[in-house]
Each structure stands twice: as structure tokens, then as C-alpha cells.
Design an enzyme around this catalytic site. Sequence first.
Site, PDB file in Angstrom:
ATOM      1  N   ASN A  88      83.178 -52.684  69.134  1.00 46.41           N
ATOM      2  CA  ASN A  88      82.073 -52.242  69.988  1.00 46.41           C
ATOM      3  C   ASN A  88      82.336 -50.881  70.605  1.00 46.41           C
ATOM      4  O   ASN A  88      81.416 -50.096  70.779  1.00 46.41           O
ATOM      5  CB  ASN A  88      81.838 -53.265  71.102  1.00 46.41           C
ATOM      6  CG  ASN A  88      80.738 -52.833  72.041  1.00 46.41           C
ATOM      7  OD1 ASN A  88      79.600 -52.626  71.610  1.00 46.41           O
ATOM      8  ND2 ASN A  88      81.066 -52.643  73.316  1.00 46.41           N
TER       9      ASN A  88
ATOM     10  N   ASP B 155      80.711 -46.297  73.418  1.00 49.17           N
ATOM     11  CA  ASP B 155      80.043 -47.340  72.629  1.00 49.17           C
ATOM     12  C   ASP B 155      79.696 -46.822  71.236  1.00 49.17           C
ATOM     13  O   ASP B 155      78.913 -45.883  71.082  1.00 49.17           O
ATOM     14  CB  ASP B 155      78.771 -47.805  73.346  1.00 49.17           C
ATOM     15  CG  ASP B 155      78.274 -49.126  72.799  1.00 49.17           C
ATOM     16  OD1 ASP B 155      78.921 -50.159  73.069  1.00 49.17           O
ATOM     17  OD2 ASP B 155      77.257 -49.121  72.083  1.00 49.17           O
TER      18      ASP B 155
ATOM     19  N   ASP C  25      86.369 -59.240  70.021  1.00 49.73           N
ATOM     20  CA  ASP C  25      86.021 -58.908  71.395  1.00 49.73           C
ATOM     21  C   ASP C  25      84.570 -58.420  71.484  1.00 49.73           C
ATOM     22  O   ASP C  25      84.058 -57.810  70.545  1.00 49.73           O
ATOM     23  CB  ASP C  25      86.979 -57.803  71.882  1.00 49.73           C
ATOM     24  CG  ASP C  25      86.753 -57.443  73.323  1.00 49.73           C
ATOM     25  OD1 ASP C  25      86.945 -58.326  74.174  1.00 49.73           O
ATOM     26  OD2 ASP C  25      86.377 -56.283  73.601  1.00 49.73           O
TER      27      ASP C  25
ATOM     28  N   HIS D 252      77.844 -57.411  72.061  1.00 46.32           N
ATOM     29  CA  HIS D 252      77.429 -56.047  72.411  1.00 46.32           C
ATOM     30  C   HIS D 252      77.280 -55.163  71.176  1.00 46.32           C
ATOM     31  O   HIS D 252      77.093 -53.950  71.289  1.00 46.32           O
ATOM     32  CB  HIS D 252      78.412 -55.444  73.419  1.00 46.32           C
ATOM     33  CG  HIS D 252      78.486 -56.243  74.686  1.00 46.32           C
ATOM     34  ND1 HIS D 252      77.468 -56.250  75.616  1.00 46.32           N
ATOM     35  CD2 HIS D 252      79.414 -57.125  75.143  1.00 46.32           C
ATOM     36  CE1 HIS D 252      77.775 -57.072  76.600  1.00 46.32           C
ATOM     37  NE2 HIS D 252      78.954 -57.620  76.338  1.00 46.32           N
TER      38      HIS D 252
ATOM     39  N   GLU E  54      83.659 -63.367  70.558  1.00 45.37           N
ATOM     40  CA  GLU E  54      83.450 -63.559  71.996  1.00 45.37           C
ATOM     41  C   GLU E  54      81.984 -63.268  72.311  1.00 45.37           C
ATOM     42  O   GLU E  54      81.557 -62.122  72.235  1.00 45.37           O
ATOM     43  CB  GLU E  54      84.348 -62.617  72.805  1.00 45.37           C
ATOM     44  CG  GLU E  54      84.135 -62.769  74.301  1.00 45.37           C
ATOM     45  CD  GLU E  54      84.557 -61.555  75.122  1.00 45.37           C
ATOM     46  OE1 GLU E  54      84.930 -61.723  76.285  1.00 45.37           O
ATOM     47  OE2 GLU E  54      84.503 -60.415  74.603  1.00 45.37           O
TER      48      GLU E  54
HETATM   49 CA   LIG Z   1      77.598 -51.652  71.572  1.00 49.64          CA
END
Ligand SMILES: [Ca+2]
Length: 546
Positions: free
Chosen positions: A158, A230, A261, A265, A295
Site C-alpha cells: 500500500n 501511498d 499489511d 487500503h 489485514e
Molecule cells: Ca492505498
Amino acid sequence: MRYVLSTVLLSVLFTAQAGATSPFGERLPQDEIIYFLLPDRFANGDSANDRGGLTGGRLATGFDPAHKGFYHGGDLAGLTARLDYVQALGATAIWLAPIFRNKPVQGARGQESAGYHGYWVTDFTRVDPHFGTEREMQTFVEAAHARGLKVYLDIIANHTADVIGYRECPGRSCPYRPQPQKPYKPHVPRSEARVKVPAWLNDPAYYHNRGDTTWSGESVQLGDFAGLDDLMTEHPRVVEGFIDIFGAWIEQYGIDGYRIDTARHVNPEFWQQFVPAMLARARGNGIDHFHIFGEVASDEASAAPLAAYARSARLPSVLDFAFANAVRAAVAGNAGTEVLARIFAEDALYEGGERTGLQLPTFVSNHDMGRFAHFVRKDRPQASDDEVRRRVLLAHAMLMTLRGVPVIYYGDEQGFEGTGGDKDARQDMFASFDPRQPLYRAMARFAAVRREHSALRRGRQVIRRAGSAPGLFVASRIDPAGAREVVLAFNTSREPQEALVDVEGASRRFTALLGDCEADAIAPGRYRIALPPLDFAVCAAGDSPQ
Ligand SMILES: [Ca+2]
Ligand SMILES: [Ca+2]
Ligand SMILES: [Ca+2]
């Protein structure tokens, strides 16, 4: 004598049931007991690497063993030297917090902390020098494999460390800019222009550059996680880049699984490509049961948000936050045991249903939420030390026998409590390796029972009793081979509890594996459970021990 022999034989079969290349490779994900640890906080085997080869104060090296937000000196050499301890506990797999090279220190002036946890990666191809060398990583994996222990790595796609800043917003934390507004203009300090490896990661075009996530709407996937850069995981170059990076770790080290992890996202399409590529790479290297679990953080005692994301991303498995939240509600808090029955019924929501439920890593403590003992203290400030201990033990008895793959969070077996989540739940083990600790011995016993009874690893789970108040929670696990039943009974109340429950018609006689069990069913298909307050029992059907 017969009992002793069969137990020994089963243990031997369990650890050495495969072909010549990997004696542990035949085990399924649900056969494992995972021990999760942060290398920095586990054991310091080499003080020469404590500063990661850097010089100066803690803001340069990241090392300050007196500060909970900095490196404390633990490393791979220390972990390798403590494998006896992990194995004697009964763990069969080790989940390492990320070991990739991190930005040693980041954060606004006066609020700096270090990458001791491993989640601020700059170089995805190397071991962080605070943890040791690539050779020491190789030695660790080989030593673990030689003992039949699998190695699961914690990986991140991510974000990277916080290296990119924004011209329009000089602070580290910038408000989210939604689509279709233009992203921020990224700025990388000259000193960090080439700090990321592989080199493509240094191109700001592969990042979203929209400022900090607000934790809602599109920003959940496009925003920076508190300044962490990100990645534009929709971009084919990023997908291909991470398939190369993490495929190489499987190839070079023979890694047995990945914990992903911050999975939720990332856009689901990324995982749809990444997961099959990792499974193919693992199979190509003789690793047939590579475990991938994401996760999908959640504070709900519900599988719905987990299963929804897992389905959209086609993740084979996710960390079972629903289980963790349900056990907390029922055993630390005051919820009825039906909260447990409900989350298990929701296994139907997962692709693969109950079969997927068997492979979900379950936990009661972790490095972000905190430790179970802390939850009990928080939810029951009046509880005595003895009551806290009994509730911690009860939660772990559930963890180690109910469906799913148990994850023991390092230090729980030594009675660590902590004072909160995150940094307050990541204590040093270092001097605390005591195999005589009562919790360690209890967990080792649970682990032995689980290893010796395939019903507890692979068996279908049937709920026998749950209620709207604290009290009895009873479930059966049915061995897929031979259909033998093991009854699990837990009393979450402070009063003794007794009940008649349904069991399989063929289950006439029972042997106690843990706690006290009635020897006989009272009638075909009916069995009496009686438990003292906050106690548990595990009862195996069959005349002879299984
Ligand atoms: Ca992201
Ligand atoms: Ca060290
Ligand atoms: Ca940033």
C-alpha cells in the site's frame, strides 16, 4: 503405554509427513499454530547491529532502547538462537513483522519515531541492517525449516516510508484532495531521491499524492496513511513491480506465506493479480500450501466487512478480526456467548464458506489493538489479578481449539499486559524467556492437544450451545477423517454452569483432553457439561484416545 505410543507416533507423523524436499510442506494452513513477533522486540543476538550501521544520536540511527518508539536492538540472530523457545511452546509457524529496510526515523520535528516495527519500507529487496544481514535471514529461515517451522513474512504494497512531501503543503500531514481535483505536486528531498529500492519506487508518478486519508470514501484507498507515501496500485508498473519483489523473496528464501499489511487500503484489482502470481511462484518452488492472509482491520464482531473485501480482492484468507472482537466482547467484556456463535455462522459469507473459515488466522491480541490482558483490565477495572489471568487463559483456550489458525502474539505466554495498543503493546521479550511461566505451559499444552487431534485443526465446527448472557459456549469439532468428535466447552460467566448438549449419536464415551469431562453420554446424542466459573474443557469422543 498405548496412549503414550500413539501420541508420540502422531507427533512424529505430524512433523515429518512429507517428501524429502520439505518435511513440513504437506501441512495445510489450518495445521499451523502461528507465533507472531516483532524482530526488534524479541531477542538481541548481536549488539553490533543495534544502530543499523548508522552513526549519531537516536534521530540518526533510530536506536534508543529506553524509548518505546525507537529500535531496541532485537534481530534475526537473536530470534534464530531462541527457536527452541518458540518450538517448545508448540508454534509451527513464525510470522515476522516486516524485515525489509526501513527509513530509520521519520515524523515531524519533536514527534519523531523509528521504523523498529518495519512498516516504513524504503528498500523492499534487503533486510533492514538493524535486524541483520541477508545471510542471517537465510540462516534464520533454514534453521526454522530444519525444525519444521514455517516462516510467514509481513508484506506491504500500500505504501512506502514517508519520503514524498507536497509543494503546496509543506507539513508532513496534508488534507486529502479528492478526485477529480488534481493531486498535490510531489517533492522529494535531494538526499532521499534514490533511497527507495527497486529504483522505480523513486518516481513520484507511481503514487497517488492526494494527502492524508480521512478513513472514508475513496480516501481509504487513495490517501496517505499518516503521511506514508501511498502507491498507485492501479498502475500496471506497480503491480508488476510488487510481483517481482515479493516473488523474489519466495524464490530466494523459500518463504511459506505472506501476511498482507493494510490490504483494504489497496484497490482489490491489485490483489486479484498479485495473489495468483504469488501462489504460482510458490508452487514453482515446491511450496504447495503457501498461505496468504490479508489485514482487513475492523473493530466489529462481524465477518461481513472482512468477507466483503476478501471476496472483492479474491484474498484466500484474512486475519479474523471478527473472532478477536467477539472473544473480547464475550470474555473480557460482558456480551452473551451468542456473539461467538454469530461470527462462526458468518463463515458462510466467505468465498468457500466453512472451508475458508478453517484457514482464517484467529487472534486475541495483536501489535495494533493491544493484548488480551489489557482488554480485561480496561473492560473490568475491578477484576482481581486472578480473574484477569483466568480470562486470559479462557480466551487462549478458545483461540487454540476453535476453528481457524491460532496466532499467538509474542509475550502473551509470559503474561505481558501492556498499557494500550500500538507502542504500548510491543514490549521487549529479551530477558523474559521463561518456559516455566504458567501461561507458557498452559499454551504449550493447548498446542500439543491441537497438534495431536486433527479434529481441532481440520474439523468442521458445529455450535452446540450459546446464549444471550455470559455462560456456556459449547462447540464440536468433527474430524474429517473418521468423523470423530471433540467437544469444546467454555464458561464465560463467574458462576458455575451446567447443561445438556447435543453431540453426535456415535459419541458415547469421552476422554478429557483439557479440564474435566464426563466419561459417558447420558443418552445417545446427549452429553452433560459442567464447568466452574471462567473454566473450560475439551472432551474427545471415543473409547480410546485418538
Ligand atoms: Ca492505498
Ligand atoms: Ca542487535
Ligand atoms: Ca509522504
